[in-house]
Structure formats: structure tokens, C-alpha cells
Enzyme design. Structure first.
Site, PDB file in Angstrom:
ATOM      1  N   ARG A 104       0.843  -1.207   0.000  1.00 31.12           N
ATOM      2  CA  ARG A 104       0.000   0.000   0.000  1.00 31.12           C
ATOM      3  C   ARG A 104       0.872   1.250   0.000  1.00 31.12           C
ATOM      4  O   ARG A 104       0.558   2.231  -0.672  1.00 31.12           O
ATOM      5  CB  ARG A 104      -0.935   0.041   1.216  1.00 31.12           C
ATOM      6  CG  ARG A 104      -2.011  -1.023   1.228  1.00 31.12           C
ATOM      7  CD  ARG A 104      -3.098  -0.853   0.170  1.00 31.12           C
ATOM      8  NE  ARG A 104      -2.848  -1.435  -1.102  1.00 31.12           N
ATOM      9  CZ  ARG A 104      -2.895  -2.745  -1.431  1.00 31.12           C
ATOM     10  NH1 ARG A 104      -3.148  -3.656  -0.526  1.00 31.12           N
ATOM     11  NH2 ARG A 104      -2.672  -3.141  -2.665  1.00 31.12           N
ATOM     12  N   GLU A 107       2.139   1.588  -3.389  1.00 29.82           N
ATOM     13  CA  GLU A 107       1.030   2.011  -4.246  1.00 29.82           C
ATOM     14  C   GLU A 107       0.758   3.515  -4.109  1.00 29.82           C
ATOM     15  O   GLU A 107       0.429   4.186  -5.091  1.00 29.82           O
ATOM     16  CB  GLU A 107      -0.218   1.210  -3.861  1.00 29.82           C
ATOM     17  CG  GLU A 107      -1.399   1.391  -4.761  1.00 29.82           C
ATOM     18  CD  GLU A 107      -2.533   0.478  -4.349  1.00 29.82           C
ATOM     19  OE1 GLU A 107      -3.052  -0.211  -5.238  1.00 29.82           O
ATOM     20  OE2 GLU A 107      -2.898   0.451  -3.148  1.00 29.82           O
ATOM     21  N   SER A 130      15.507  14.854   0.603  1.00 34.01           N
ATOM     22  CA  SER A 130      16.492  13.921   1.138  1.00 34.01           C
ATOM     23  C   SER A 130      15.819  12.814   1.942  1.00 34.01           C
ATOM     24  O   SER A 130      14.874  13.055   2.691  1.00 34.01           O
ATOM     25  CB  SER A 130      17.480  14.659   2.040  1.00 34.01           C
ATOM     26  OG  SER A 130      18.394  13.755   2.618  1.00 34.01           O
TER      27      SER A 130
END
Length: 164
Positions: A104, A107, A130
Site C-alpha cells: 500500500r 502504491e 532527502s
């Protein structure tokens, strides 16, 4: 579902991709029934930084090693020998990830990565955030209906690309 008293333990499906000391740390954590929150407070570090130590994704300071040894009752010499090398970051999970929660997160970057990039470029210019000069936190919020919500904060220094 409440999570009272339950703690994260070492998943055997990733154990072979982690440093040897990860098993020692997770075994000590489980034996004491400690959460990452409790261990992080003992180390004076964030929960995410603490968990990253367990997964071999962060560098342990001498103070971290002393405190982990004391708290988890693991030989300081063993931890010093095993934890003072350089981390081999990014090796713990296959790509793309197959563990549902980790997928997830992947995703989210797939779906919103370019949107994040565009907004960051508009606000900061041409550069990157960063992941070295970086901190992150995980918090829990509960809405009016009583549903739990995850709040993940990512804070990284902005690094503009240099002209050469």
C-alpha cells in the site's frame, strides 16, 4: 480491533534477508514483550528509527548498542560486533513488495508520486527531498465515528540540483 498488548515480531519470510543480529533483537523484544514505542523511548530515538535498527536499515550508535544490550539482555560484545558495520539498506523486501501494508505504501507512491513531485517542484524548485537528512513519524488519529486513521509524516531536507 484494538491492539492492546500485541507486539511486532520477526516475520520468518523476511528473516533470511536481514542481518543476523535482527533475530537476536526481535527475540529479546518478544521475550520482554516490548513495543517499538517502549524501546524507542529507552533509546531516545523515534519509533521508526528504532524499528529500522531491528531490520538492519539504520546505523546503531554506541549508545544504541549499550541501551539495547541492557534492555534486551543481549551481550554488548555480540551486538557491537554485529551492528557496527554499514547497513545494507533496501534489501529486506522484494520489488514490487508483496506484503500488503508495504505494498500500500508502494502504491501510494505509484499513484501520487508525480503529483508529489509536481507540487514539490512548484514549491521548492528543481531538486529532491532527502531520505538521508530525514525524519518520519507514525501517529494514530480517531475520527468522530471512532474509526482509526494512520498519519505518516515524512520530513526531508530539500536538496536542489546543482548546475554544472
Amino acid at each position: 480491533m484494538a491492539n492492546e498488548g500485541r507486539i511486532a515480531t520477526l516475520d520468518s519470510t523476511v528473516a533470511d534477508r536481514l542481518p543476523v543480529y535482527s533475530k537476536l533483537l526481535f527475540d529479546g523484544k518478544a521475550a520482554k514483550g516490548l513495543s517499538f514505542e517502549t524501546i524507542a523511548k529507552h533509546l531516545d530515538r523515534s519509533e521508526v528509527a528504532c524499528a529500522a535498527l531491528f531490520y538492519g536499515q539504520a546505523t546503531a550508535s554506541p549508545e544504541d548498542i549499550d541501551r539495547l544490550s541492557d534492555l534486551l539482555e543481549i551481550s554488548k560484545e555480540t551486538l557491537t560486533t554485529q551492528m557496527t558495520g554499514f547497513p545494507n539498506r533496501g534489501q529486506a523486501s522484494p520489488m514490487p513488495p508483496v506484503e500488503p501494508l508495504i505494498y500500500r505504501l508502494y502504491e501510494i507512491v505509484q499513484n501520487y508520486g508525480y503529483a508529489y513531485k509536481a507540487i514539490l517542484n512548484e514549491k521548492f524548485g528543481d531538486g529532491i527531498m532527502s531520505a538521508i537528512c530525514f525524519s518520519t513519524t507514525v501517529d494514530k488519529e480517531v475520527d468522530e465515528a471512532g474509526a482509526p486513521w494512520v498519519v505518516i509524516t515524512l520530513k526531508g531536507k530539500w536538496l536542489p540540483f546543482s548546475r554544472f
